[in-house]
Design an enzyme around this catalytic site. Structure first.
Site, short mmCIF file in Angstrom:
data_model
loop_
_atom_site.label_atom_id
_atom_site.label_comp_id
_atom_site.label_asym_id
_atom_site.label_seq_id
_atom_site.Cartn_x
_atom_site.Cartn_y
_atom_site.Cartn_z
N GLU A 264 0.93 -1.27 -0.02
CA GLU A 264 0.08 0.09 0.02
C GLU A 264 0.80 1.21 0.06
O GLU A 264 0.82 2.00 1.08
CB GLU A 264 -0.74 -0.07 1.19
CG GLU A 264 -0.30 -0.31 2.58
CD GLU A 264 -0.84 -0.12 3.83
OE1 GLU A 264 -2.12 -0.69 3.54
OE2 GLU A 264 -0.48 0.15 4.83
N TYR A 307 9.98 17.65 8.25
CA TYR A 307 10.82 16.65 7.70
C TYR A 307 12.37 16.97 7.40
O TYR A 307 13.04 16.14 6.89
CB TYR A 307 10.47 15.51 6.80
CG TYR A 307 8.95 14.95 7.02
CD1 TYR A 307 8.64 14.46 8.10
CD2 TYR A 307 8.07 14.76 6.14
CE1 TYR A 307 7.31 14.08 8.22
CE2 TYR A 307 6.57 14.32 6.09
CZ TYR A 307 6.50 13.87 7.48
OH TYR A 307 5.01 13.24 7.58
N CYS A 334 4.22 34.44 7.92
CA CYS A 334 4.68 35.05 8.85
C CYS A 334 5.37 34.24 10.00
O CYS A 334 4.98 34.00 11.00
CB CYS A 334 3.65 36.19 9.36
SG CYS A 334 4.52 37.26 10.49
N TYR A 363 2.10 14.05 -0.33
CA TYR A 363 2.20 14.89 0.97
C TYR A 363 2.54 16.46 0.67
O TYR A 363 3.20 17.09 1.58
CB TYR A 363 3.46 14.27 1.99
CG TYR A 363 3.01 12.84 2.07
CD1 TYR A 363 1.93 12.42 3.07
CD2 TYR A 363 3.82 11.85 1.51
CE1 TYR A 363 1.69 10.94 3.00
CE2 TYR A 363 3.46 10.29 1.58
CZ TYR A 363 2.55 9.94 2.32
OH TYR A 363 2.28 8.53 2.42
C1 LIG Z 1 -0.41 2.81 7.06
C2 LIG Z 1 0.18 3.39 6.12
N1 LIG Z 1 0.32 2.82 4.96
C3 LIG Z 1 1.08 3.54 3.73
C4 LIG Z 1 1.57 4.55 3.97
C5 LIG Z 1 2.22 5.11 2.74
O1 LIG Z 1 3.65 5.46 2.79
P1 LIG Z 1 4.20 6.05 1.66
O2 LIG Z 1 3.48 7.04 1.04
O3 LIG Z 1 5.84 6.21 2.01
O4 LIG Z 1 4.22 4.80 0.62
C6 LIG Z 1 1.43 5.16 5.23
C7 LIG Z 1 2.18 6.51 5.37
O5 LIG Z 1 2.45 7.16 6.08
C8 LIG Z 1 0.97 4.57 6.16
O6 LIG Z 1 0.78 5.37 7.39
#
Ligand SMILES: Cc1ncc(COP(=O)(O)O)c(C=O)c1O
Length: 419
Positions: A264, A307, A334, A363
């Site tokens: 995922e 980050y 600001c 993000y």
């Molecule tokens: C539970 C979970 N799955 C998948 C992701 C996807 O991470 P990435 O975008 O680094 O593949 C995140 C991201 O924080 C997550 O919290």
């Protein structure tokens, strides 16, 4: 400069000039390429790919990725509701809870989504629910990784997942109530630096899975990294697939029909496809530092601030010219911390030049806010046929303030208008 590959500088400039800045631009070709890469690498194995929509949840992007054959991974009830617009089969929506409320759990159970539970206490509540039947559980594999300490989710001290030492209890809780744990999940972190850590965590899950009698799938999470700096090597998906497939071939020998694996990732699909375009609004020397002040900032792109993340910056208006000037690129918020990039070598800049922050597709917009009561930027999708579509128009300043006042129960007319 190398970052402007599939997306030409001229195309981005044209979008900036016609749509206005600041705006996010996403290249469909890059998203489709990233989708094809994963599907191709595992095409002979029972592996399903989900898209972690927290990376970029513009509905047009969701539709595009879904049409490419990828499902949805969600981490909040609101994300579940959003994905419901794209599928009639709620089980296709994978919902990893984080401190979920009883009301959210109840609603998720009624919708029939695949619920992924990350704590014993929540599992107990789930098992007490009369309409609950089966769920997945998130394990903390005690192996973490990530591009920054704040995105390492697999370490034993992290807030995520059920500890390995609590697994026996988790199985007992489910069995006692007649519920079935049909899935096992772990996500070790985002932007994994060492792919061996992901493989190691996969081995842990495969081993632990023997303790779950009703298992139908294992989800190994996401985290496939993006090479934000030119010195970083791209994640070798083909090599990763080779290693993973070796594990699967052995594991599948003892699995029932229909058993499958999932991944995922979020950023993998969208990060490299995206650019944040911004216009230079001021240029000034503060002793040793030469600032380029822009019409965007930390409210639109948080990653550099939370980050210390790096995004390549390209001056599109001076594309191809010698990069011999050192600039620090600041935002219009600001806050003295509102610096998006320090000490970048760029061509000599002028007022109104258009800059692109590269690899901003993940993000970026999903983390954007209205801090300083600023408006949100537009989002634009560059189509594979060369055309482009505004997939979310920018808010105007007036709309932003009017919406805010109305939401708080105030009239939107100003004193001046009332007179
Ligand atoms: C539970 C979970 N799955 C998948 C992701 C996807 O991470 P990435 O975008 O680094 O593949 C995140 C991201 O924080 C997550 O919290």
């Amino acid at each position: 400069m190398t970052k402007i590959r599939e997306t030409s500088a001229q195309t981005l400039l044209r979008v900036a000039n016609q749509t206005g800045t600041p705006c996010y631009v996403y290249n469909e070709t890059t998203i489709l390429r990233q989708s094809r890469l994963v599907l191709e690498a595992f095409k002979h194995h029972p592996v399903k790919w989900l898209y972690a929509i927290k990376a970029n949840d513009n509905p047009h992007i969701l539709k595009l990725i879904q049409r490419a054959g990828i499902g949805f991974d969600t981490v909040s009830f609101e994300e579940v509701l959003l994905c419901q617009h794209f599928t009639d089969d709620p089980r296709q929506i994978f919902y990893t809870e984080n401190s979920m409320s009883d009301a959210e759990m109840d609603a998720a159970i009624r919708l029939g989504v695949t619920l992924n539970i990350g704590s014993l206490k929540r599992l107990e509540r789930f098992c007490d629910h009369p309409e609950a039947h089966e769920c997945c559980v998130r394990i903390n594999p005690a192996i973490g990784d990530g591009h920054h300490a704040r995105v390492n989710t697999g370490d034993s001290e992290s807030k995520f997942g059920i500890r390995i030492g609590q697994i026996e209890e988790a199985v007992a809780v489910a069995q006692k109530s007649g519920k079935r744990i049909i899935g096992l999940h772990a996500h070790i972190g985002s932007g994994i630096k060492e792919p061996e850590n992901l493989i190691a965590a996969m081995k842990v899950l495969l081993e632990l899975s023997r303790e779950f009698p009703d298992l139908q799938f294992i989800n190994f999470g996401g985290g496939m990294p993006t090479p934000y700096r030119s010195s970083e090597k791209p994640f070798d998906m083909a090599r990763f697939a080779e290693l993973a497939i070796k594990l699967f071939d052995t594991d599948l020998k003892n699995r029932p029909d229909g058993f499958h694996y999932l991944f995922e990732p979020g950023r993998w699909f969208v990060a490299e496809a995206g650019f944040l375009l911004t216009k230079v609004q001021t240029i000034k020397d503060q002793l040793e530092t030469r600032y380029l002040g822009t019409d965007t900032g930390m409210h639109h792109l948080m990653r550099p601030i939370i980050y210390d993340a790096w995004h390549d910056v390209v001056n599109l208006s001076k594309f191809g010219e010698a990069a011999d000037q050192l600039y620090t690129i600041s935002g219009n918020i600001c806050e003295s911390g509102d610096i998006l990039a320090f000490d970048r070598l760029l061509p000599e800049a002028e007022m109104d030049d258009i800059l692109a922050f590269c690899d901003a597709g993940a993000y970026g917009m999903t983390m954007a806010s209205q801090y300083n009561r600023r408006a949100l930027p537009a989002e634009v999708l560059l189509k594979s046929d060369g055309s482009y579509q505004v997939i979310r128009p920018a808010q105007t300043a007036e709309e932003t303030v009017a919406e805010f006042l109305a939401k708080c129960g105030f009239e939107t007319e100003t004193h001046h208008q009332k007179k």
